[in-house]
Design a protein around this motif. Structure first.
Motif, PDB file in Angstrom:
ATOM      1  N   ARG A 245       0.827  -1.207   0.000  1.00  0.00           N
ATOM      2  CA  ARG A 245       0.000   0.000   0.000  1.00  0.00           C
ATOM      3  C   ARG A 245       0.861   1.256   0.000  1.00  0.00           C
ATOM      4  O   ARG A 245       0.603   2.213  -0.738  1.00  0.00           O
ATOM      5  CB  ARG A 245      -0.929  -0.013   1.218  1.00  0.00           C
ATOM      6  N   ALA A 246       1.899   1.250   0.835  1.00  0.00           N
ATOM      7  CA  ALA A 246       2.798   2.407   0.856  1.00  0.00           C
ATOM      8  C   ALA A 246       3.542   2.543  -0.462  1.00  0.00           C
ATOM      9  O   ALA A 246       3.813   3.657  -0.932  1.00  0.00           O
ATOM     10  CB  ALA A 246       3.789   2.269   2.015  1.00  0.00           C
ATOM     11  N   PHE A 247       3.885   1.405  -1.065  1.00  0.00           N
ATOM     12  CA  PHE A 247       4.549   1.431  -2.365  1.00  0.00           C
ATOM     13  C   PHE A 247       3.635   2.056  -3.418  1.00  0.00           C
ATOM     14  O   PHE A 247       4.074   2.862  -4.248  1.00  0.00           O
ATOM     15  CB  PHE A 247       4.930   0.015  -2.763  1.00  0.00           C
ATOM     16  N   GLN A 248       2.331   1.719  -3.386  1.00  0.00           N
ATOM     17  CA  GLN A 248       1.380   2.319  -4.321  1.00  0.00           C
ATOM     18  C   GLN A 248       1.274   3.819  -4.098  1.00  0.00           C
ATOM     19  O   GLN A 248       1.266   4.595  -5.062  1.00  0.00           O
ATOM     20  CB  GLN A 248       0.007   1.660  -4.168  1.00  0.00           C
ATOM     21  N   ARG A 249       1.187   4.242  -2.845  1.00  0.00           N
ATOM     22  CA  ARG A 249       1.111   5.684  -2.569  1.00  0.00           C
ATOM     23  C   ARG A 249       2.374   6.399  -3.024  1.00  0.00           C
ATOM     24  O   ARG A 249       2.320   7.530  -3.531  1.00  0.00           O
ATOM     25  CB  ARG A 249       0.870   5.906  -1.074  1.00  0.00           C
ATOM     26  N   LEU A 259       0.377   2.723 -14.271  1.00  0.00           N
ATOM     27  CA  LEU A 259       0.515   1.274 -14.086  1.00  0.00           C
ATOM     28  C   LEU A 259      -0.771   0.708 -13.489  1.00  0.00           C
ATOM     29  O   LEU A 259      -1.365   1.306 -12.585  1.00  0.00           O
ATOM     30  CB  LEU A 259       1.695   0.954 -13.169  1.00  0.00           C
ATOM     31  N   SER A 260      -1.182  -0.444 -14.000  1.00  0.00           N
ATOM     32  CA  SER A 260      -2.344  -1.108 -13.437  1.00  0.00           C
ATOM     33  C   SER A 260      -1.973  -1.734 -12.091  1.00  0.00           C
ATOM     34  O   SER A 260      -0.791  -1.913 -11.777  1.00  0.00           O
ATOM     35  CB  SER A 260      -2.852  -2.181 -14.404  1.00  0.00           C
ATOM     36  N   PRO A 261      -2.964  -2.095 -11.262  1.00  0.00           N
ATOM     37  CA  PRO A 261      -2.641  -2.750  -9.986  1.00  0.00           C
ATOM     38  C   PRO A 261      -1.837  -4.040 -10.164  1.00  0.00           C
ATOM     39  O   PRO A 261      -0.956  -4.345  -9.351  1.00  0.00           O
ATOM     40  CB  PRO A 261      -4.017  -3.022  -9.374  1.00  0.00           C
ATOM     41  N   GLN A 262      -2.132  -4.798 -11.236  1.00  0.00           N
ATOM     42  CA  GLN A 262      -1.370  -6.019 -11.484  1.00  0.00           C
ATOM     43  C   GLN A 262       0.088  -5.710 -11.796  1.00  0.00           C
ATOM     44  O   GLN A 262       1.009  -6.399 -11.328  1.00  0.00           O
ATOM     45  CB  GLN A 262      -1.994  -6.816 -12.639  1.00  0.00           C
ATOM     46  N   GLN A 263       0.333  -4.651 -12.575  1.00  0.00           N
ATOM     47  CA  GLN A 263       1.706  -4.277 -12.907  1.00  0.00           C
ATOM     48  C   GLN A 263       2.436  -3.737 -11.676  1.00  0.00           C
ATOM     49  O   GLN A 263       3.629  -3.994 -11.480  1.00  0.00           O
ATOM     50  CB  GLN A 263       1.692  -3.249 -14.035  1.00  0.00           C
ATOM     51  N   GLN A 264       1.716  -2.991 -10.830  1.00  0.00           N
ATOM     52  CA  GLN A 264       2.327  -2.522  -9.586  1.00  0.00           C
ATOM     53  C   GLN A 264       2.700  -3.703  -8.677  1.00  0.00           C
ATOM     54  O   GLN A 264       3.770  -3.717  -8.062  1.00  0.00           O
ATOM     55  CB  GLN A 264       1.359  -1.579  -8.869  1.00  0.00           C
ATOM     56  N   PHE A 268       6.358  -4.756  -7.330  1.00  0.00           N
ATOM     57  CA  PHE A 268       6.589  -4.891  -5.886  1.00  0.00           C
ATOM     58  C   PHE A 268       7.153  -6.268  -5.560  1.00  0.00           C
ATOM     59  O   PHE A 268       8.106  -6.396  -4.775  1.00  0.00           O
ATOM     60  CB  PHE A 268       5.275  -4.655  -5.136  1.00  0.00           C
ATOM     61  N   ASP A 269       6.577  -7.324  -6.151  1.00  0.00           N
ATOM     62  CA  ASP A 269       7.067  -8.682  -5.879  1.00  0.00           C
ATOM     63  C   ASP A 269       8.493  -8.860  -6.375  1.00  0.00           C
ATOM     64  O   ASP A 269       9.272  -9.620  -5.781  1.00  0.00           O
ATOM     65  CB  ASP A 269       6.145  -9.703  -6.538  1.00  0.00           C
ATOM     66  N   THR A 270       8.859  -8.190  -7.453  1.00  0.00           N
ATOM     67  CA  THR A 270      10.227  -8.297  -7.963  1.00  0.00           C
ATOM     68  C   THR A 270      11.225  -7.644  -7.008  1.00  0.00           C
ATOM     69  O   THR A 270      12.329  -8.160  -6.779  1.00  0.00           O
ATOM     70  CB  THR A 270      10.323  -7.649  -9.342  1.00  0.00           C
TER      71      THR A 270
END
Length: 387
Positions: A245-249, A259-264, A268-270
């Motif tokens: 969530r913080a990464f998205q913000r 970026l779409s949520p899937q791409q975000q 993040f997972d990478t």
């Protein structure tokens, strides 16, 4: 085949399946139609059994055996595409369509006779490889996609100030967004066709995610752009570990809102090496590495473009030199032809003069011979008189 009776049409309809393929042998007007033949009414591609049975008579019925789609050639694909209004396919695109007509065994097992149609749709409509990048005869570039996305985001922000997950635009706003984004060569019919294909809900409206789902992003380029935005913001490194969530913000605060949520989640997972759900600040160095690789790749692409431009210029200069040499050779050939024709005319004149001189000589010889014979005759007559 001209069918004059409605009963014959009903007979054809009863002997056909839903796809208007004969399931038994039929005899119409003394003409034998074999089982497996497909029926078509006067060039109509879409026709139901009921429409065939109730058509007006006399009716022109076309029939033929269904061909093996795996035997279709690129020329036949090109002809079919032109009949469908697609007349700008390259050889590479034609080969891709021909290859899609031969689905894998797994696709055949899953989809049966529809496998080649789904494979063709996946190749041309979905186009994961990005081979068919032309719409309306001109290629759609990434700059067009980004510009249209920005316009759609501004429109949705104005219409939905509080935000809404199902925010969408109608056809009028969609056309305005595409034209403002640089896709100004598309006709209204083409825009409507694109709009209908993007309308996943079926409510004559298009959501932003419907638009973004049509495009594939280059991961390395995305990573380089994200790292550039994060460095410009200068607030990511000051934080400790951050969750998704913080990464998205952080991304939204840095202006990375495309970026779409899937791409975000994929990014993040990478960056989350230990899969703890938290990204350490040093993990951002991975983005720096990717960005450096991207810059190296861009430099290599630029060098390749420069070399290609130089080769193209050299090829054009060589072609011009060849053309000039060819023109010089043609001019020389013309001059040689003129000289040869003049020499030939001069020879013909000399031969004519020689013939005329020879004729004059023969005439003179004939005259001298006749004069000599006359003198001899006169001498003979004078001698006779003297005697």
């Amino acid at each position: 085949l001209v069918v004059a009776r409605r009963s014959s049409l009903r007979h054809l309809s009863d002997a056909s399946n839903a796809d208007l393929v004969l399931v038994e042998d039929v005899n119409v007007n003394g003409r034998a139609l074999p089982q497996g033949a497909r029926i078509r009414l006067d060039g109509a591609f879409k026709l139901t059994r009921e429409e065939l049975a109730t058509s007006e008579v006399p009716a022109l019925v076309e029939w033929g055996l269904v061909r093996d789609v795996s035997q279709i050639t690129p020329d036949q694909v090109k002809h079919a595409a032109r009949r469908a209004g697609i007349d700008c396919l390259s050889d590479k695109q034609l080969r891709r369509l021909c290859d899609s007509l031969r689905p894998s065994l797994k696709e055949v097992e899953n989809y049966g006779d529809m496998a080649w149609e789904l494979s063709l749709a996946n190749a041309y409509v979905t186009d994961s490889d990005g081979i068919f990048d032309e719409i309306g005869g001109r290629p759609v570039k990434p700059a067009h996609v980004i510009a249209v996305t920005r316009v759609l985001q501004r429109m949705l922000a104005q219409q939905y100030p509080d935000g809404h997950s199902e925010a969408s635009v109608d056809f009028h706003d969609f056309c305005a967004a595409l034209r403002q984004g640089g896709l100004s060569w598309l006709s209204r019919d083409q825009l409507f066709e694109i709009f209908c294909n993007l309308d996943g809900v079926g409510e004559r409206r298009v959501r932003l995610r419907d638009w973004l789902s049509c495009f594939v992003w280059d991961w390395m380029k995305v990573a380089g752009e994200v790292h550039r935005r994060l460095l410009a913001r200068k607030s990511f490194d000051s934080q400790g570990g951050i969750d998704f969530r913080a990464f998205q913000r952080t991304l939204l605060g840095a202006g990375v809102d495309w970026l779409s949520p899937q791409q975000q989640r994929q990014m993040f997972d990478t960056l989350d090496r230990d899969k703890s759900g938290v990204i350490a600040p040093e993990s951002v160095g991975q983005l720096a590495d990717l960005r450096r690789l991207l810059e190296v790749e861009r430099e290599a692409e630029l060098d390749e473009e420069v070399r290609a431009a130089q080769k193209a210029a050299e090829a054009a200069e060589a072609a011009q030199d060849k053309m000039r040499c060819g023109m010089a050779a043609r001019v020389q050939a013309v001059f040689r032809g003129l000289l040869d024709r003049r020499r030939a005319a001069r020879r013909r004149l000399e031969v004519r003069r020689a013939l005329e001189e020879g004729a004059a000589t023969r005439i003179q010889a004939a005259v001298r011979g006749r004069c000599g014979r006359l003198r001899a005759n006169n001498i003979f007559i004078a001698a006779v008189r003297i005697q």
